[in-house]
Design a protein around this motif. Structure first.
Motif, mmCIF file in Angstrom:
data_model
loop_
_atom_site.group_PDB
_atom_site.id
_atom_site.type_symbol
_atom_site.label_atom_id
_atom_site.label_comp_id
_atom_site.label_asym_id
_atom_site.label_seq_id
_atom_site.Cartn_x
_atom_site.Cartn_y
_atom_site.Cartn_z
ATOM 1 N N ARG A 11 -0.560 -1.769 -11.961
ATOM 2 C CA ARG A 11 -0.546 -2.364 -10.617
ATOM 3 C C ARG A 11 0.344 -3.598 -10.564
ATOM 4 N NH1 ARG A 11 -7.031 -1.307 -9.460
ATOM 5 N NH2 ARG A 11 -6.794 0.960 -9.511
ATOM 6 N N GLU A 59 -1.779 5.736 -11.209
ATOM 7 C CA GLU A 59 -1.814 4.766 -10.114
ATOM 8 C C GLU A 59 -0.968 5.156 -8.915
ATOM 9 O OE1 GLU A 59 -3.722 2.161 -9.948
ATOM 10 O OE2 GLU A 59 -4.530 2.304 -11.970
ATOM 11 N N PHE A 61 -1.945 -2.533 0.821
ATOM 12 C CA PHE A 61 -2.230 -2.181 -0.578
ATOM 13 C C PHE A 61 -3.081 -3.264 -1.231
ATOM 14 C CE2 PHE A 61 -0.975 -2.874 -5.027
ATOM 15 C CZ PHE A 61 -1.302 -1.651 -5.589
ATOM 16 N N LEU A 83 3.766 -2.598 -9.895
ATOM 17 C CA LEU A 83 4.008 -2.314 -8.483
ATOM 18 C C LEU A 83 4.232 -3.596 -7.701
ATOM 19 C CD1 LEU A 83 1.386 0.485 -7.729
ATOM 20 C CD2 LEU A 83 3.872 0.694 -7.818
ATOM 21 N N LEU A 86 3.199 2.931 -0.292
ATOM 22 C CA LEU A 86 3.945 1.737 -0.671
ATOM 23 C C LEU A 86 5.198 2.099 -1.468
ATOM 24 C CD1 LEU A 86 4.034 -1.378 -0.793
ATOM 25 C CD2 LEU A 86 2.604 -1.254 -2.830
ATOM 26 N N ALA A 97 -0.898 4.506 -4.473
ATOM 27 C CA ALA A 97 0.100 3.597 -3.895
ATOM 28 C C ALA A 97 1.276 4.359 -3.304
ATOM 29 C CB ALA A 97 0.588 2.635 -4.966
ATOM 30 N N THR A 141 -6.625 -2.501 -2.878
ATOM 31 C CA THR A 141 -6.586 -2.319 -4.330
ATOM 32 C C THR A 141 -6.571 -3.655 -5.052
ATOM 33 O OG1 THR A 141 -5.169 -0.429 -3.860
ATOM 34 C CG2 THR A 141 -5.375 -1.096 -6.163
#
Length: 569
Positions: free
Chosen positions: A543, A482, A526, A546, A489, A486, A530
């Motif tokens: 995710r 992942e 993001f 995150l 970010l 990202a 996503t």
RNA sequence: GCGUCCGUAGCUCAGCUGGAUAGAGCAUCUGCCUUCUAAGCAGAGGGUCGCGCGUUCGAAUCGCGCCGGGCGUACCA
């Protein structure tokens, strides 16, 4: 920090190159001549070091230098590529995973720098006279001061916050005189403040003393004793000021009374010390301090011809006292209108034998209120907007954020209409919304919810236990697939660390406002690109972690600013 | 006059100790809601970095001089 990693690797490579004689005529690398920056073009890499600065001593072209250095770098590990005089680095998955891991492992301490020199700091700000309500400018010092205290503490400093109360001197007399007029008015007497501008300066004609007069009459017999009246008004003003500060999330460790400075004899002592230093002299009946010997434009009066002290006299004693209390550093936030005092206070500290560089004075430019697109000057007019009014109008969060948003060296335009808006025009809401949005996703992960469109119940993808386990026993390997997606970010999350260091070391609170806005922007981006909660449990967990990390870091930033991080909006 | 802060896109501002085509938000224009908050996202246009000189291989950034604006220039606090 990530930047430091690449810098260190490069510096080692430079030293090796020098040893191998591949850097032209360069014989020694001086630390600090290289620095890490962001590439202009994201395709080059994530970080870059410009080696052109070495060209002078090496006497060869920058691209050649870059090549020579790169020979000693682990090119694969750091994704090194050279463009002109720039060495570009790409971060790998491992690094990205570690960033998120660190956020989970360190929790509320994420971003707290290690191995930095910390100090015992006295931070003095606001320090208003207890003669009336705070104006907008006080709001700026209050917000910036408390946010600065927060960031300095977070950095690791020991911060003691102080408010100096100017509760001695002629303005207190004025306050008492003014209350007397209000008292007489309450009793029905036909009396008002003088119309004549010069005479009027001996009073505070603001309406805020009317309720004070009413209160006085409820609690006391009518009197014209100015001492009693000024004492009462002063206490009342102080009470209101402290109430407002608490409400504004500003907490002082000490309110230092100027009066105490006099009654304790500290003013007298510091005066004598100055006298012993031989830097005082008499002229035209007054006692002067030779501040010009220490860089001030001219000498200053310390005792007036009538025998009374000037404001400076007490201020010298106050700063001497702060020094004597053993602080490594004194930081003051003053309004720019006091800048003339910097030189004389520093001069006095020098004369008293202290190191005046320990005193750091941050001069804040003033605040313009913008109402309906028009600038209004803050003055002592009848319809003046107080800090109380402003907070009531736009709220504590927006007020604090706006007051912190700009460099202290710049005048601040406070647009009331804008700060009130709950739209994307308003940066406060933008950031808070990002936090709330993240919280919302985390809620959806563990709660069944009703789909807004179909009306069907959607089952929660995770149990509470699974979620708790994700946070408590975070396993960074779930991120492997992942992190590339990202990357931007995650790198922004890493930037929190350098933001804290810059903010604390340069005393720039606004950089935290900017950072938190940038992080919010990257998160919104993001989010749109996503989908977090999907049928794939592995990727959902990754995710979610995150989202959790973003939520945590936004909250850390807002917390430092003294702005709330709402879970729902 | 002197001191000090500021002068970057229409507006509000970033740009760290000088370095790769000067950045962001708002405003303007064009797209994106059958999916976790569209209070959101993607994209476009828009700048002689106040002016001039100097230092430098290289300046929005450093130095000097102008021009324009804020604040200060008390034996007030």
């Amino acid at each position: 920090m990530l930047k430091d990693l690449f810098l260190k690797e490069t510096e080692n490579a430079v030293n090796l190159a020098i040893k191998n004689n591949t850097l032209g005529q360069m014989t020694e690398y001086t630390k600090g001549s290289l620095s890490v920056e962001k590439p202009k073009n994201i395709n080059f890499g994530d970080f870059a070091i410009n080696v052109s600065s070495l060209a002078k001593s090496a006497k060869i072209a920058p691209p050649q230098i870059a090549n020579a250095i790169c020979d000693n770098l682990d090119k694969d590990k750091y994704g090194v590529n050279i463009v002109g005089g720039f060495i570009n680095f790409k971060v790998n998955k491992e690094i990205l995973c570690n960033i998120v891991d660190e956020i989970f492992k360190k929790g509320e301490n994420y971003g707290k720098p290690e191995n930095v020199k910390t100090e015992k700091i006295n931070l003095e700000y606001v320090s208003a006279n207890p003669t009336g309500p705070f104006h907008i400018g006080h709001g700026r010092w209050a917000a910036m001061g408390s946010a600065l205290a927060n960031v300095l503490k977070f950095y690791g400093h020991d911060v003691y916050q102080e408010f100096y109360i100017n509760d001695a001197g002629s303005q207190i007399q004025k306050l008492g005189n003014s209350l007397l007029i209000r008292l007489k008015q309450e009793k029905g007497e036909n009396i008002d403040f003088p119309e004549d501008e010069i005479e009027r300066k001996n009073y505070y004609p603001g309406e805020y003393l009317i309720p004070v007069a009413k209160k006085f009459l409820l609690e006391h017999e009518y009197t014209e004793d100015i001492k009693i009246l000024s004492d009462f008004a002063k206490k009342e003003m102080e009470r209101l000021q402290r109430e407002l500060l608490e409400n504004f999330r500003v907490h002082f460790d000490k309110f230092y009374s100027e009066l105490d400075l006099h009654t304790s004899g500290k003013v007298e002592t510091s005066y004598k010390k100055l006298q012993e230093s031989g830097k005082l002299y008499e002229k035209e009946g007054a006692i002067w301090f030779k501040s010009s010997e220490y860089g001030d434009d001219e000498d200053r009066v310390i005792k007036k011809a009538d025998g009374s002290n000037t404001y400076l006299t007490a201020d010298i004693a106050y700063h001497k006292d702060k020094m004597d209390r053993g602080f490594d550093r004194l930081i003051n936030i003053w309004g720019a209108d006091h800048h003339g005092y910097v030189a004389r206070v520093k001069a006095s500290l020098e004369a008293l034998g202290y190191d005046s560089t320990k005193l750091e004075i941050l001069l804040g430019q003033l605040v313009n209120l913008v109402i309906n697109g028009e600038q209004t000057r803050m003055g002592k007019r009848k319809n003046m907007i107080t800090l109380d009014d402003l907070i009531e109008e736009v709220g504590v969060d927006a007020t604090r954020f706006w007051m912190c948003m700009r460099d202290i060296n710049n005048t601040l335009d406070f647009d009331i209409e804008l700060a009130k808006k709950s739209t994307d025009e308003n940066p406060v809401f933008y950031v808070q919304y990002a936090h709330a949005r993240a919280c919302s996703i985390l809620r959806n992960a563990i709660n069944d919810r009703i789909d807004a469109h179909s009306g069907e119940t959607v089952k929660a993808p995770l149990s509470q236990d699974e979620f708790d386990n994700l946070v408590k026993n975070f396993d960074k390997s779930i991120l492997d697939d992942e992190v590339e997606n990202a990357k931007k970010l995650i790198l922004k999350l890493e930037e929190f660390k350098s933001t804290i260091i810059n903010s604390a070391e340069n005393r720039t609170v606004y950089s935290i406002c900017r950072y938190v806005q940038e992080l919010a922007a990257d998160f919104h981006s993001f989010y749109n690109a996503t989908r977090v909660i999907t049928d794939n449990k592995q990727s959902t967990l990754a995710r979610l972690s995150l989202v959790y990390a973003v939520k945590s870091v936004i909250a850390l930033g807002l917390n430092i600013l003294g702005v709330s991080a709402p879970e729902k909006m």
